[in-house]
Design a protein around this motif. Sequence first.
Motif, PDB file in Angstrom:
ATOM      1  N   ILE A 158       0.893  -1.191  -0.076  1.00  0.00           N
ATOM      2  CA  ILE A 158       0.199  -0.062   0.137  1.00  0.00           C
ATOM      3  C   ILE A 158       0.858   1.126  -0.067  1.00  0.00           C
ATOM      4  O   ILE A 158       1.632   1.356   1.029  1.00  0.00           O
ATOM      5  CB  ILE A 158      -0.771   0.098   1.354  1.00  0.00           C
ATOM      6  N   ASN A 159       0.758   2.111  -1.065  1.00  0.00           N
ATOM      7  CA  ASN A 159       1.647   3.511  -1.073  1.00  0.00           C
ATOM      8  C   ASN A 159       3.126   2.899  -1.234  1.00  0.00           C
ATOM      9  O   ASN A 159       3.855   3.699  -0.354  1.00  0.00           O
ATOM     10  CB  ASN A 159       1.239   4.213  -0.018  1.00  0.00           C
ATOM     11  N   GLU A 160       3.353   1.866  -1.701  1.00  0.00           N
ATOM     12  CA  GLU A 160       4.644   1.390  -1.885  1.00  0.00           C
ATOM     13  C   GLU A 160       5.193   0.793  -0.672  1.00  0.00           C
ATOM     14  O   GLU A 160       6.613   0.818  -0.477  1.00  0.00           O
ATOM     15  CB  GLU A 160       5.742   2.603  -2.414  1.00  0.00           C
ATOM     16  N   GLU A 161       4.610   0.679   0.462  1.00  0.00           N
ATOM     17  CA  GLU A 161       4.909   0.079   1.475  1.00  0.00           C
ATOM     18  C   GLU A 161       4.395  -1.537   1.750  1.00  0.00           C
ATOM     19  O   GLU A 161       3.131  -1.500   1.672  1.00  0.00           O
ATOM     20  CB  GLU A 161       4.526   0.818   2.799  1.00  0.00           C
ATOM     21  N   ARG A 176       1.588   7.488  15.447  1.00  0.00           N
ATOM     22  CA  ARG A 176       1.168   7.489  14.177  1.00  0.00           C
ATOM     23  C   ARG A 176      -0.038   6.640  13.803  1.00  0.00           C
ATOM     24  O   ARG A 176      -0.030   5.686  13.079  1.00  0.00           O
ATOM     25  CB  ARG A 176       2.137   7.519  13.150  1.00  0.00           C
ATOM     26  N   LEU A 177      -1.196   6.978  14.540  1.00  0.00           N
ATOM     27  CA  LEU A 177      -2.350   5.985  14.385  1.00  0.00           C
ATOM     28  C   LEU A 177      -2.929   6.058  13.295  1.00  0.00           C
ATOM     29  O   LEU A 177      -3.713   4.945  12.734  1.00  0.00           O
ATOM     30  CB  LEU A 177      -3.341   6.341  15.577  1.00  0.00           C
ATOM     31  N   ASP A 178      -2.961   7.217  12.468  1.00  0.00           N
ATOM     32  CA  ASP A 178      -3.313   7.154  11.246  1.00  0.00           C
ATOM     33  C   ASP A 178      -2.597   6.153  10.071  1.00  0.00           C
ATOM     34  O   ASP A 178      -3.448   5.540   9.262  1.00  0.00           O
ATOM     35  CB  ASP A 178      -3.449   8.390  10.640  1.00  0.00           C
ATOM     36  N   LEU A 179      -1.338   6.190  10.282  1.00  0.00           N
ATOM     37  CA  LEU A 179      -0.715   5.087   9.433  1.00  0.00           C
ATOM     38  C   LEU A 179      -0.990   3.737   9.768  1.00  0.00           C
ATOM     39  O   LEU A 179      -1.053   2.867   8.960  1.00  0.00           O
ATOM     40  CB  LEU A 179       0.841   5.531   9.492  1.00  0.00           C
ATOM     41  N   ALA A 180      -0.907   3.453  10.958  1.00  0.00           N
ATOM     42  CA  ALA A 180      -1.319   2.192  11.449  1.00  0.00           C
ATOM     43  C   ALA A 180      -2.776   1.721  11.006  1.00  0.00           C
ATOM     44  O   ALA A 180      -3.079   0.731  10.746  1.00  0.00           O
ATOM     45  CB  ALA A 180      -1.311   2.008  13.037  1.00  0.00           C
ATOM     46  N   GLU A 181      -3.605   2.609  11.264  1.00  0.00           N
ATOM     47  CA  GLU A 181      -4.796   2.309  10.599  1.00  0.00           C
ATOM     48  C   GLU A 181      -5.116   1.805   9.159  1.00  0.00           C
ATOM     49  O   GLU A 181      -5.742   1.117   8.714  1.00  0.00           O
ATOM     50  CB  GLU A 181      -5.975   3.562  10.995  1.00  0.00           C
ATOM     51  N   HIS A 182      -4.129   2.703   8.612  1.00  0.00           N
ATOM     52  CA  HIS A 182      -4.275   2.397   6.985  1.00  0.00           C
ATOM     53  C   HIS A 182      -3.750   1.251   6.744  1.00  0.00           C
ATOM     54  O   HIS A 182      -4.216   0.165   5.707  1.00  0.00           O
ATOM     55  CB  HIS A 182      -3.234   3.417   6.455  1.00  0.00           C
ATOM     56  N   LEU A 183      -2.658   0.530   7.463  1.00  0.00           N
ATOM     57  CA  LEU A 183      -2.273  -0.768   7.257  1.00  0.00           C
ATOM     58  C   LEU A 183      -3.170  -1.949   7.884  1.00  0.00           C
ATOM     59  O   LEU A 183      -3.095  -3.079   7.218  1.00  0.00           O
ATOM     60  CB  LEU A 183      -0.836  -1.014   7.651  1.00  0.00           C
TER      61      LEU A 183
END
Length: 310
Positions: A158-161, A176-183
Amino acid sequence: MQLIRDLKTRAVTTGGSVATIGNFDGVHRGHQAILEKLQDRSRELGLPSMVVAFEPTANEFFLGSHAPARLTNFREKFCQIEKIGVDRFVCLPFNQALATMHAETFVEDTLITRLHIRHLTTGDDFHFGKDRKGDYELLKSMGADLGFNVENTGSVVINEERVSSSSIRSYLAEGRLDLAEHLLGRVYSMSGRVIQGDRRGRLIGFPTANVPIKRRFSPVSGVFAVKVMIENSVEEYGVANVGYRPTVAGTRTQIEVHIFNFSQNIYGKHLTIFFCKKIRAEKKFNSLEQLKNQIQLDSESAKEYFRIAA
């Protein structure tokens, strides 16, 4: 979803099954891709779907206190997998016998003789058996001889990750809860039953629900704006501290949740706490009055985040 813990005394299936094996810590979007593929194959072949996991995890068995924090405890993992519609959850004890078992023996004795696997879906980094010598190539080779198919789902990017539990742990530790939520594909949460506390929060005007973390280490620490689900039905808002509670000489990590405008007795109730925004790190205050003033500020920050009138 049927939970199976003992393969010696309990029959799993004799007609074949479609399975996947792993830790599934977090049941993140990479795991979800594996489980959705598992369900596709289950429907195509007309066979029950099965997740095979281990307690404790291999990392916990080998690394002990140095093992990484769990994203999900056993109950949380089970509930997330159950939502996807998997038929059976096989939980094997990870012990010395399993740790020293050769990969070939595990395939023959466990996957074929006991679980009757006809199709196996794996992730891109799956290894098993003594010294982690079992992998996708070994499974393919043995499958050709023993009559089961193997499918590798590859990585989810997702987004190169690449989606991974370790990346999510890092994001949670950094707040960084938003990034954790994204994954993860959902807001990160922890759950448990409310236990009796020391009632100090009530004495300073901020009663809290105390919830054990039910894992060796917590992947989050500090003070958070949270949503709280009570018994999977009622949703409330609040502020939560996750940590040792150094101001009151706490000795164990737990979650303390102050729920806004709430006065019901919820001892023994099951709560799910959704971590929406990190407000600050945990710190030690010189007095309960200082702690009270800080909790007031934390509550105001959380209410502002949720756009709740003060």
